[in-house]
Design an enzyme around this catalytic site. Structure first.
Site, PDB file in Angstrom:
ATOM      1  N   TYR A 108      60.953  50.936  33.788  1.00  0.00           N
ATOM      2  CA  TYR A 108      61.592  51.294  35.055  1.00  0.00           C
ATOM      3  C   TYR A 108      60.753  52.332  35.796  1.00  0.00           C
ATOM      4  CZ  TYR A 108      65.115  53.253  38.230  1.00  0.00           C
ATOM      5  OH  TYR A 108      65.780  53.709  39.338  1.00  0.00           O
ATOM      6  N   GLU A 116      73.904  54.127  40.718  1.00  0.00           N
ATOM      7  CA  GLU A 116      73.846  55.581  40.553  1.00  0.00           C
ATOM      8  C   GLU A 116      75.247  56.147  40.341  1.00  0.00           C
ATOM      9  OE1 GLU A 116      71.322  57.399  40.056  1.00  0.00           O
ATOM     10  OE2 GLU A 116      69.623  56.206  40.777  1.00  0.00           O
ATOM     11  N   TRP A 136      70.886  56.696  31.909  1.00  0.00           N
ATOM     12  CA  TRP A 136      70.375  55.662  32.810  1.00  0.00           C
ATOM     13  C   TRP A 136      69.961  54.423  32.025  1.00  0.00           C
ATOM     14  CZ3 TRP A 136      71.101  54.357  37.475  1.00  0.00           C
ATOM     15  CH2 TRP A 136      70.234  53.456  38.127  1.00  0.00           C
TER      16      TRP A 136
END
Length: 204
Positions: free
Chosen positions: A38, A60, A68
């Site tokens: 990522y 988010e 995450w």
């Protein structure tokens, strides 16, 4: 994305780390895996289009209080259940749709966050009359972007993310606090979020 500690050690004085492949990166992306992928291919890159912005804003919000990496592993399921983040499709969701999502173990089953995703899709559709979500968010780009050299210099909010948060709330958005909006601005390349010395710094 809230910055997380990576599996490798930080570089000198908390700066970028050099991985086993000899490449200097932000510390949270030190080891191989989904987080590094990522970091290397997406984080800090500009995106375009309403659905791309709505996806990042939604993810988010779902990430709040979680790692995450958890969101990344569930990302394809999020895309499926939220109709590729087509704002009009999600805006049409009703109570039965929200109940269905809360039974889907492939995503984060949080009632408030699921409800916020639908609310935000409706607010996104309404925002088209003011130029759309993409232009709205980009209107809060900092005049002087940060250039952190170490982890200790990293911010989690900014005057711009606070202003964006307040403006979105006025337009009916939910789960758009200053910290979440700062993470959004980092993720979509409103400014370059990489540490000075990271190989991705200045690459976008």
């Amino acid at each position: 994305m809230t910055v997380e500690a990576g599996p490798a050690a930080e570089g000198p004085e908390g700066g970028p780390i050099v991985g086993e492949d000899g490449v200097a990166r932000c510390p949270w992306a030190g080891g191989p895996g989904v987080m590094r992928d990522y970091h290397d291919t997406e984080w800090g890159n500009r995106v375009s289009g309403e659905s791309a912005y709505l996806e990042r804003l939604t993810l988010e919000a779902f990430q709040s209080g979680l790692s995450w990496s958890t969101i990344l592993h569930k990302r394809e399921a999020f895309r499926e259940v939220f109709c590729g983040f087509d704002a009009e499709a999600v805006a049409a969701f009703g109570p039965d749709d929200e109940a269905r999502l809360l039974q889907d173990a492939r995503i984060v089953r949080n009632r408030a966050k699921v409800a916020a995703a639908v609310v935000n899709a409706r607010a996104t559709v309404a925002l088209r009359g003011d130029g759309g979500l993409e232009a709205f968010v980009l209107g809060f780009a900092p005049a002087q972007p940060p250039a952190p050299r170490t982890v200790s210099e990293l911010q989690t909010t900014s005057p711009e993310s606070t202003a964006l948060s307040k403006a979105l709330k006025k337009h009916g958005f939910a789960f758009v606090g200053p910290t979440t909006m700062f993470a959004l601005m980092e993720a979509i390349g409103v400014f370059d979020p990489h540490l000075v010395g990271c190989f991705r710094r200045g690459a976008n």
